[in-house]
Scaffold this motif. Structure first.
Motif, PDB file in Angstrom:
ATOM      1  N   LEU A  19       0.827  -1.203   0.000  1.00  9.84           N
ATOM      2  CA  LEU A  19       0.000   0.000   0.000  1.00  9.84           C
ATOM      3  C   LEU A  19       0.863   1.255   0.000  1.00  9.84           C
ATOM      4  O   LEU A  19       0.549   2.229  -0.682  1.00  9.84           O
ATOM      5  CB  LEU A  19      -0.926   0.009   1.222  1.00  9.84           C
ATOM      6  N   GLU A  20       1.954   1.226   0.755  1.00  6.24           N
ATOM      7  CA  GLU A  20       2.852   2.379   0.757  1.00  6.24           C
ATOM      8  C   GLU A  20       3.510   2.553  -0.606  1.00  6.24           C
ATOM      9  O   GLU A  20       3.649   3.674  -1.091  1.00  6.24           O
ATOM     10  CB  GLU A  20       3.911   2.214   1.845  1.00  6.24           C
ATOM     11  N   LEU A  23       1.037   4.133  -2.886  1.00  8.15           N
ATOM     12  CA  LEU A  23       0.910   5.565  -2.615  1.00  8.15           C
ATOM     13  C   LEU A  23       2.060   6.359  -3.230  1.00  8.15           C
ATOM     14  O   LEU A  23       1.852   7.426  -3.812  1.00  8.15           O
ATOM     15  CB  LEU A  23       0.867   5.826  -1.106  1.00  8.15           C
ATOM     16  N   VAL A  24       3.268   5.841  -3.102  1.00  5.00           N
ATOM     17  CA  VAL A  24       4.431   6.534  -3.663  1.00  5.00           C
ATOM     18  C   VAL A  24       4.327   6.605  -5.184  1.00  5.00           C
ATOM     19  O   VAL A  24       4.573   7.652  -5.794  1.00  5.00           O
ATOM     20  CB  VAL A  24       5.743   5.842  -3.225  1.00  5.00           C
ATOM     21  N   MET A  26       1.577   6.471  -6.996  1.00  6.57           N
ATOM     22  CA  MET A  26       0.504   7.411  -7.327  1.00  6.57           C
ATOM     23  C   MET A  26       0.967   8.853  -7.176  1.00  6.57           C
ATOM     24  O   MET A  26       0.661   9.707  -8.006  1.00  6.57           O
ATOM     25  CB  MET A  26      -0.715   7.163  -6.435  1.00  6.57           C
ATOM     26  N   GLY A  27       1.699   9.119  -6.099  1.00  9.94           N
ATOM     27  CA  GLY A  27       2.201  10.470  -5.875  1.00  9.94           C
ATOM     28  C   GLY A  27       3.178  10.905  -6.955  1.00  9.94           C
ATOM     29  O   GLY A  27       3.113  12.040  -7.446  1.00  9.94           O
ATOM     30  N   SER A  30       1.276  11.521 -10.237  1.00  4.01           N
ATOM     31  CA  SER A  30       0.533  12.781 -10.165  1.00  4.01           C
ATOM     32  C   SER A  30       1.484  13.977 -10.263  1.00  4.01           C
ATOM     33  O   SER A  30       1.197  14.961 -10.948  1.00  4.01           O
ATOM     34  CB  SER A  30      -0.261  12.842  -8.870  1.00  4.01           C
ATOM     35  N   ILE A  49       0.434  13.749  -1.608  1.00  4.71           N
ATOM     36  CA  ILE A  49       0.479  12.288  -1.501  1.00  4.71           C
ATOM     37  C   ILE A  49       1.870  11.811  -1.096  1.00  4.71           C
ATOM     38  O   ILE A  49       2.021  10.961  -0.213  1.00  4.71           O
ATOM     39  CB  ILE A  49       0.036  11.634  -2.827  1.00  4.71           C
ATOM     40  N   ALA A  53       2.801   9.887   2.367  1.00  5.08           N
ATOM     41  CA  ALA A  53       3.446   8.572   2.355  1.00  5.08           C
ATOM     42  C   ALA A  53       4.751   8.608   3.140  1.00  5.08           C
ATOM     43  O   ALA A  53       5.069   7.674   3.888  1.00  5.08           O
ATOM     44  CB  ALA A  53       3.693   8.123   0.923  1.00  5.08           C
TER      45      ALA A  53
END
Length: 78
Positions: A19-20, A23-24, A26-27, A30, A49, A53
């Motif tokens: 999950l982390e 997130l990274v 996705m960040g 983006s 984000i 994270a």
């Protein structure tokens, strides 16, 4: 029982790490998308984000490093 508990802990740690990592990724996507398209909203989301994270990883490591209090051994009187 100890073996089952270890499997559960490993499974939980694996889920948290994935999950982390998500997130990274996705960040970063983006952030890069915001830079390429010069979109301030996407750029802001990427920064937020990635910051979140990073804080999650830092707090998790600090919490892991804290010593756990030992439970006192209680004896049952028969």
């Amino acid at each position: 029982m100890d073996r089952d508990k270890q499997k559960q802990e490993i499974s939980l740690i694996g889920r948290l790490l994935s999950l982390e990592a998500l997130l990274v990724v996705m960040g970063l996507l983006s952030l890069v998308s915001g830079i390429i398209t010069r979109d301030l909203l996407r750029l802001s989301f990427g920064i937020i984000i990635l910051g979140g994270a990073t804080l999650a990883v830092i707090f998790r490591r600090k919490r892991k490093a804290l010593p756990t209090p030992e439970k006192p051994n209680r004896r049952k009187d028969d």
